[in-house]
Design an enzyme around this catalytic site. Structure first.
Site, PDB file in Angstrom:
ATOM      1  CG  ASP A 240      -1.786   1.380   1.325  1.00 28.01           C
ATOM      2  OD1 ASP A 240      -1.498   2.160   0.539  1.00 28.01           O
ATOM      3  OD2 ASP A 240      -2.589   1.265   2.211  1.00 28.01           O
ATOM      4  CB  CYS A 406      -8.713   6.121   7.992  1.00 27.89           C
ATOM      5  SG  CYS A 406      -9.897   7.252   7.478  1.00 27.89           S
TER       6      CYS A 406
END
Lengths: 453, 148
Positions: A240, A406
């Protein structure tokens, strides 16, 4: 249908010739004599700042100090101009049109694909798939590869610091398939614990999905070591790169990862463009994620033959304007040079960490060595809630982020409800850090009014 | 007026640093969890209602100053009141926060602390912080009502 992969000449020429008061960037924009941090070469921010119209904005008479780059970066005039230039001069749908506008748009759109290939050192532009964002790119892999390759008893490995996008996706796949989600834990200073990774990654591991850089702690993952462990056990690696790719020179071939995802809005580009890079033999075998136009090669009443990669994964009219403008963002970063970007950020982060440590009363999360982290500093100031801190800093024109970022599971591990986070990019200066520290002093003064019981 | 005058008044900071009725109630009439999913603020509200009177309210909160202070002031405002009176206070407070035209809160003197929260109206993103305890209390009162 074979889109032509050529540089989008109309865009680049125009963005430079437009009267926007900015000069095209060159390697000469970082000045060794004028801006150094000890022996470190810093970017020439005086010049760079002029390229970002938003940075001249005043908030209540105070200069905007933008330190929320891990959430989204600001955009240079060349990117903004590339967007309006497309809409004003060659707005058309791509790939099928036989007219001039469509041809120009196709060349510019596919030109960005080639620039992306070059930027991440991918073997072929066919391995570059455009998505809406990094989150959608991960969802593509989970739904297309994951649903056909992960089953009961299999294991998926992520780390304790993952963003919800690289967390909820795999968690839900594991729940659906009866697979086990396992976690690589962190060292005390918030880095990926490679020794623990060696215990968690095993022959049942189908994929290791891990951040290149933490959006909260800034920790940079030792990707090569994770890949080595994955290869030894026959598992794939998804990296990621939402935080990593904008700040670190990234070569998918050197890192040897199977998938890489990232998003352009964090790297000077517009919102709405994500990228999935995949190993060609995997992408060839993977079924489409979304069905519809553009992803087909022929359609019959009873069957459809799908397009070749990458278009097999790009159903419907893509985000043409933003993809084209993303190419301008890559031009800008390439002109600065990613090594120079990294050096600049280490310099700013070193300075910020030193000033924050000096400040006293702060809890700082993540590594204290700027060489081990990106330009992200998370902290809490005594008992002031991060949201209050964010609001008070805003009064001084300083934009930071506050909350769980998040990363609720990581917040639980850190035993906090949230953190305040300052994050830096190519236009940030030590002066920005000084304004930020003064604003923190003011916040402490306001909250010091009433003593704690 | 600076932010400190509007938002971070002494009354608010006092309730934040020394929240009233903080804690838990064993065997409450209702226990309700309130969450602000966008910012992650969480609170647990314990409520005891006897013979139509709000006998006790306690809060366990992990929130910002506005959230914590608003909850603390709320407990002081409603404890000892009948359910109807408490509902009336809740409605008045919510309309003070949400109605642009209404700035004055018609409340007895002992509840004037709540007026300090008026400054929050200037910062729309923070209104939800101030309302979370109140919305959670509404849920609690409704669940007690349903138990009857």
């Amino acid at each position: 249908m074979t889109p032509v992969a050529q540089p989008p000449i109309p865009v680049k020429n125009n963005s430079q010739s437009m009267d926007n008061g900015c000069t095209p960037m060159t390697q000469a924009t970082f000045n060794e004599e004028l801006s150094t941090n000890g022996s470190r070469v810093m970017l020439d921010t005086t010049k760079i700042i002029k390229d970002f119209p938003i940075l001249s904005r005043q908030l209540d008479g105070k200069r905007l100090v933008y330190l929320d780059n891990a959430a989204t970066s600001q955009k240079p005039a060349s990117v903004i101009n590339a967007l309006s230039h497309y809409y004003q001069y060659y707005n058309a749908n791509i790939h099928r049109g036989l007219h001039t506008l469509s041809e120009e748009a196709t060349i510019a759109f596919e030109g960005t694909r080639e620039k992306v290939r070059d930027f991440i050192d991918a073997p072929s532009e066919k391995q570059i798939i455009f998505t809406r964002n990094a989150t959608e790119a991960i969802n593509l892999v989970v739904n297309s590869w994951g649903k056909h390759n992960v089953g009961e008893g299999d294991e998926i490995v992520i780390s304790a610091l993952e963003h919800h996008s690289n967390f909820v996706t795999w968690q839900q796949l594991a729940l659906e398939k009866g697979a086990t989600l396992r976690f690589i834990e962190l060292t005390e200073d918030g880095r990926i614990d490679v020794e623990h990774a060696a215990k968690v990654i095993n022959s049942k591991t189908k994929i290791v999905a891990i951040s290149q850089m933490s959006n909260v702690l800034g920790s940079i993952t030792p990707v090569e070591e994770i890949v080595r462990l994955a290869r030894k056990n026959g598992s794939l690696v998804l990296l990621d790169g939402a935080q990593g790719v904008p700040h670190l020179a990234t070569s998918v071939q050197k890192l040897d990862v199977d998938f890489l995802v990232f998003s352009f809005h964090k790297m000077l580009g517009p919102t709405g463009v994500g990228v999935l890079y995949g190993r060609a033999e995997l992408l060839e075998k993977m079924p489409p994620f979304l069905y519809g136009g553009d992803m087909i090669s022929s359609v019959h009443r009873d069957r459809t033959k799908f397009n070749e990669i990458p278009w097999k994964f790009e159903a419907g009219t893509p985000n043409i304007a933003d993809v084209i403008a993303s190419g301008a963002a890559l031009d800008y970063l390439n002109d600065l040079g990613m090594e120079a970007v990294r050096n600049h950020e280490i310099g700013i982060t070193e300075y910020a960490l030193a000033r924050l440590e000096d400040f006293g009363g702060l809890t700082i999360y993540g590594p204290r060595d700027a060489n081990l982290k990106g330009g992200v500093v998370s902290f809490n100031l005594s008992d002031i809630h991060p949201h209050d801190l964010g609001q008070l800093l805003n009064e001084s024109g300083v934009a930071i982020r506050a909350g769980h970022h998040c990363c609720q599971p990581l917040m639980n591990d850190l035993k906090v409800s949230g953190t305040a986070r300052a994050s830096f990019y190519v236009y940030n200066t030590k002066d920005d850090v000084d304004v930020f520290i003064s604003a923190l002093t003011e916040a402490r003064r306001v909250f010091g009014h009433v003593s704690c019981r | 007026m600076s932010l400190a005058d509007d938002l971070y008044r002494e009354t608010i900071l006092d309730h934040y640093h020394n929240p009233r009725n903080h804690g838990i109630i064993d065997n409450p009439s209702a226990k309700v969890e309130g969450v602000n999913p966008l910012c992650g603020d969480e609170l647990t509200l314990y409520l005891t209602v006897e013979n139509g009177t709000v006998v006790d309210v306690k809060l366990e909160a992990k929130g910002c100053s506005i959230n914590t202070a608003s909850g603390s002031m709320m407990t002081e405002a409603v404890v000892g009141k009948s359910v109807d009176e408490a509902t009336d206070i809740i409605n008045k407070f919510k309309s003070m926060m949400l109605d642009k035209n209404q700035s004055e809160l018609d409340l007895p003197e002992e509840m004037e602390d709540l007026e300090a929260l008026q400054g929050v109206k200037k910062y729309p993103v923070r209104i939800k912080c101030a309302l979370l305890p109140w919305n959670t209390l509404i849920e609690g009162l409704e669940s007690v009502g349903q138990q009857k």
